[in-house]
Design a protein around this motif. Structure first.
Motif, PDB file in Angstrom:
ATOM      1  N   LYS A 157       2.212   1.792  -3.429  1.00 42.92           N
ATOM      2  CA  LYS A 157       1.157   2.303  -4.297  1.00 42.92           C
ATOM      3  C   LYS A 157       0.950   3.789  -4.044  1.00 42.92           C
ATOM      4  O   LYS A 157       0.838   4.576  -4.981  1.00 42.92           O
ATOM      5  CB  LYS A 157      -0.127   1.530  -4.060  1.00 42.92           C
ATOM      6  CG  LYS A 157      -1.272   1.962  -4.941  1.00 42.92           C
ATOM      7  CD  LYS A 157      -2.522   1.162  -4.642  1.00 42.92           C
ATOM      8  CE  LYS A 157      -3.686   1.715  -5.445  1.00 42.92           C
ATOM      9  NZ  LYS A 157      -4.946   1.117  -5.045  1.00 42.92           N
ATOM     10  N   ASP A 158       0.914   4.168  -2.777  1.00 40.66           N
ATOM     11  CA  ASP A 158       0.731   5.569  -2.424  1.00 40.66           C
ATOM     12  C   ASP A 158       1.875   6.439  -2.935  1.00 40.66           C
ATOM     13  O   ASP A 158       1.651   7.551  -3.431  1.00 40.66           O
ATOM     14  CB  ASP A 158       0.598   5.733  -0.906  1.00 40.66           C
ATOM     15  CG  ASP A 158      -0.676   5.111  -0.348  1.00 40.66           C
ATOM     16  OD1 ASP A 158      -1.588   4.805  -1.131  1.00 40.66           O
ATOM     17  OD2 ASP A 158      -0.726   4.932   0.887  1.00 40.66           O
ATOM     18  N   SER A 208       3.748   5.838  -5.526  1.00 40.22           N
ATOM     19  CA  SER A 208       3.738   5.913  -6.985  1.00 40.22           C
ATOM     20  C   SER A 208       2.710   6.921  -7.500  1.00 40.22           C
ATOM     21  O   SER A 208       2.794   7.368  -8.635  1.00 40.22           O
ATOM     22  CB  SER A 208       3.473   4.535  -7.590  1.00 40.22           C
ATOM     23  OG  SER A 208       2.147   4.133  -7.349  1.00 40.22           O
ATOM     24  N   GLU A 209       1.762   7.268  -6.639  1.00 39.90           N
ATOM     25  CA  GLU A 209       0.736   8.218  -7.046  1.00 39.90           C
ATOM     26  C   GLU A 209       1.156   9.663  -6.817  1.00 39.90           C
ATOM     27  O   GLU A 209       0.412  10.577  -7.165  1.00 39.90           O
ATOM     28  CB  GLU A 209      -0.570   7.919  -6.292  1.00 39.90           C
ATOM     29  CG  GLU A 209      -1.164   6.598  -6.693  1.00 39.90           C
ATOM     30  CD  GLU A 209      -2.349   6.198  -5.842  1.00 39.90           C
ATOM     31  OE1 GLU A 209      -2.682   6.926  -4.877  1.00 39.90           O
ATOM     32  OE2 GLU A 209      -2.959   5.141  -6.128  1.00 39.90           O
ATOM     33  N   LEU A 210       2.317   9.881  -6.219  1.00 37.71           N
ATOM     34  CA  LEU A 210       2.799  11.254  -5.978  1.00 37.71           C
ATOM     35  C   LEU A 210       3.297  11.920  -7.231  1.00 37.71           C
ATOM     36  O   LEU A 210       3.747  11.450  -8.138  1.00 37.71           O
ATOM     37  CB  LEU A 210       3.898  11.254  -4.920  1.00 37.71           C
ATOM     38  CG  LEU A 210       3.451  10.858  -3.524  1.00 37.71           C
ATOM     39  CD1 LEU A 210       4.675  10.860  -2.594  1.00 37.71           C
ATOM     40  CD2 LEU A 210       2.431  11.821  -2.973  1.00 37.71           C
ATOM     41  N   GLN A 256       0.832  -1.202   0.000  1.00 40.26           N
ATOM     42  CA  GLN A 256       0.000   0.000   0.000  1.00 40.26           C
ATOM     43  C   GLN A 256       0.867   1.252   0.000  1.00 40.26           C
ATOM     44  O   GLN A 256       0.567   2.209  -0.712  1.00 40.26           O
ATOM     45  CB  GLN A 256      -0.942   0.003   1.211  1.00 40.26           C
ATOM     46  CG  GLN A 256      -1.927   1.148   1.199  1.00 40.26           C
ATOM     47  CD  GLN A 256      -2.835   1.121  -0.021  1.00 40.26           C
ATOM     48  OE1 GLN A 256      -3.423   0.097  -0.335  1.00 40.26           O
ATOM     49  NE2 GLN A 256      -2.944   2.238  -0.711  1.00 40.26           N
ATOM     50  N   ASP A 257       1.940   1.247   0.787  1.00 44.46           N
ATOM     51  CA  ASP A 257       2.855   2.391   0.811  1.00 44.46           C
ATOM     52  C   ASP A 257       3.491   2.619  -0.552  1.00 44.46           C
ATOM     53  O   ASP A 257       3.639   3.758  -1.000  1.00 44.46           O
ATOM     54  CB  ASP A 257       3.945   2.195   1.855  1.00 44.46           C
ATOM     55  CG  ASP A 257       3.446   2.304   3.289  1.00 44.46           C
ATOM     56  OD1 ASP A 257       2.287   2.741   3.473  1.00 44.46           O
ATOM     57  OD2 ASP A 257       4.200   1.929   4.212  1.00 44.46           O
TER      58      ASP A 257
END
Length: 69
Positions: A64-65, A67-69, A61-62
């Protein structure tokens, strides 16, 4: 002689199953311990597998988070 590092055959399957979304971290740890024919006799295998699966989900999850930055 089996030592604590041998629980890798419990921890890895649990982490993979949990991060793949096939099982919850609780179920993954329980089933991984049942599937480890020899090393399931090492005390704490299920709990270790569950902690590893829970951590693996958090790491995914971290990632994924991030990569969305």
């Amino acid at each position: 002689m089996y030592i604590g590092c041998c629980t890798v055959n419990v921890v890895i399957p649990a982490a993979i199953a949990a991060t793949a979304g096939k099982l919850s971290w609780e179920e993954a740890g329980e089933l991984a311990e049942k599937g480890a024919y020899i090393t399931r006799a090492i005390p704490g295998g299920k709990e270790t597998a569950q902690r590893a699966a829970k951590l693996a989900i958090r790491i995914m999850q971290d990632m994924k988070d991030m990569s969305e930055l």
